[in-house]
Design a protein around this motif. Sequence first.
Motif, short mmCIF file in Angstrom:
data_model
loop_
_atom_site.label_atom_id
_atom_site.label_comp_id
_atom_site.label_asym_id
_atom_site.label_seq_id
_atom_site.Cartn_x
_atom_site.Cartn_y
_atom_site.Cartn_z
N HIS A 56 0.83 -1.20 0.00
CA HIS A 56 0.00 0.00 0.00
C HIS A 56 0.87 1.26 0.00
N ASP A 57 0.56 2.18 -0.89
CA ASP A 57 1.21 3.49 -1.03
C ASP A 57 2.64 3.44 -1.55
N SER A 83 -4.17 2.60 -3.94
CA SER A 83 -4.19 1.90 -2.66
C SER A 83 -5.61 1.55 -2.24
N THR A 112 -6.99 -2.29 -1.76
CA THR A 112 -7.67 -2.69 -0.53
C THR A 112 -9.03 -3.31 -0.85
N ALA A 145 -0.68 -6.77 5.36
CA ALA A 145 -1.23 -5.47 4.97
C ALA A 145 -0.53 -4.41 5.81
N LEU A 174 -0.49 -0.81 6.24
CA LEU A 174 -1.25 0.37 5.83
C LEU A 174 -1.40 1.41 6.93
N CYS A 201 -9.16 -5.31 5.67
CA CYS A 201 -8.18 -6.21 5.07
C CYS A 201 -8.24 -7.61 5.69
#
Length: 293
Positions: free
Chosen positions: A196-197, A205, A209, A224, A226, A254
């Motif tokens: 993520h990101d 992102s 998700t 995950a 995040l 998630c």
Amino acid sequence: MSDNGPPLISAERVIGGRSYDFARRVVVMAIVNRTPDSFHDRGRTFALEKALEAVRAAADAGADWIDIGGVPFAPGPDVSVEEELRRVLPVVEAARELAVVSVDTYRPEVAREVIKAGAGVVNDTSGLRDPAMADAVAGTAASLVITHSLAAPRTLFPSPQYGDVTAEVGAFLRRQVDVALSRGVLPEQIIIDPGHDLNKNTYHSLELTRRLREITEIGYPTLAALSNKDFIGETLDRPQQERLVGTVAAVVFCVLRGARIVRVHDVRAAVDAVRMTEAMLGLRDPAYARHNM
């Protein structure tokens, strides 16, 4: 497929000397950065004693794993291998009796040394950009996190473009898993992370998700990572220090889509959210039951 997540490759594992059944358990990974420029804590735990205090606090708050970083992924000045080891090794040695120790590094040289020092997980945010990372883990008892990113760590990569971000991330992870397997890493050592990101904008992102099930269906336990990230801040219009509620919402979402490891800064809140989600999914019993009994 059950509501509890896709079938997993080697769900039952021993990591850092501790047994886990990822079919029935979600791991909470705490973050302790010995860096002066990490995106969230901005050097709060850079001093060794502060890092050690953070390790103890994370363990007391219920963290299963503690992820120790000596070099952020984000663009910034170079950090030598020697300096990275100087930052992380004392923390690894202090944390290994309290929890499973993970080290966030993209350097095989660092991975070899932290495994010797007792790290049970190598968290490679570069996704095996250097295939020698697989060689460093193969033949050891350590696990390897393979994370999706497009650019090398510490490298500026503006305006990343994808045709289908989830499909492309999934294809990358499958390819890099094959690289790891070809170099002797065992299936039961592999964990995947969609990143993520990392070289992704907020829309990327959010879509990752929303479609995380497509990643968890690859079959390896999915991490995950995040916590407090910019896609949460930009979605809610919240600064760094006001993203806890958004982070907890993303963590639960998630887990419901099959994530089995969540990487967080605010351990106690995440532990409560994860344990409650496990109970609602039928994966764990309440701590006690007296109401109307």
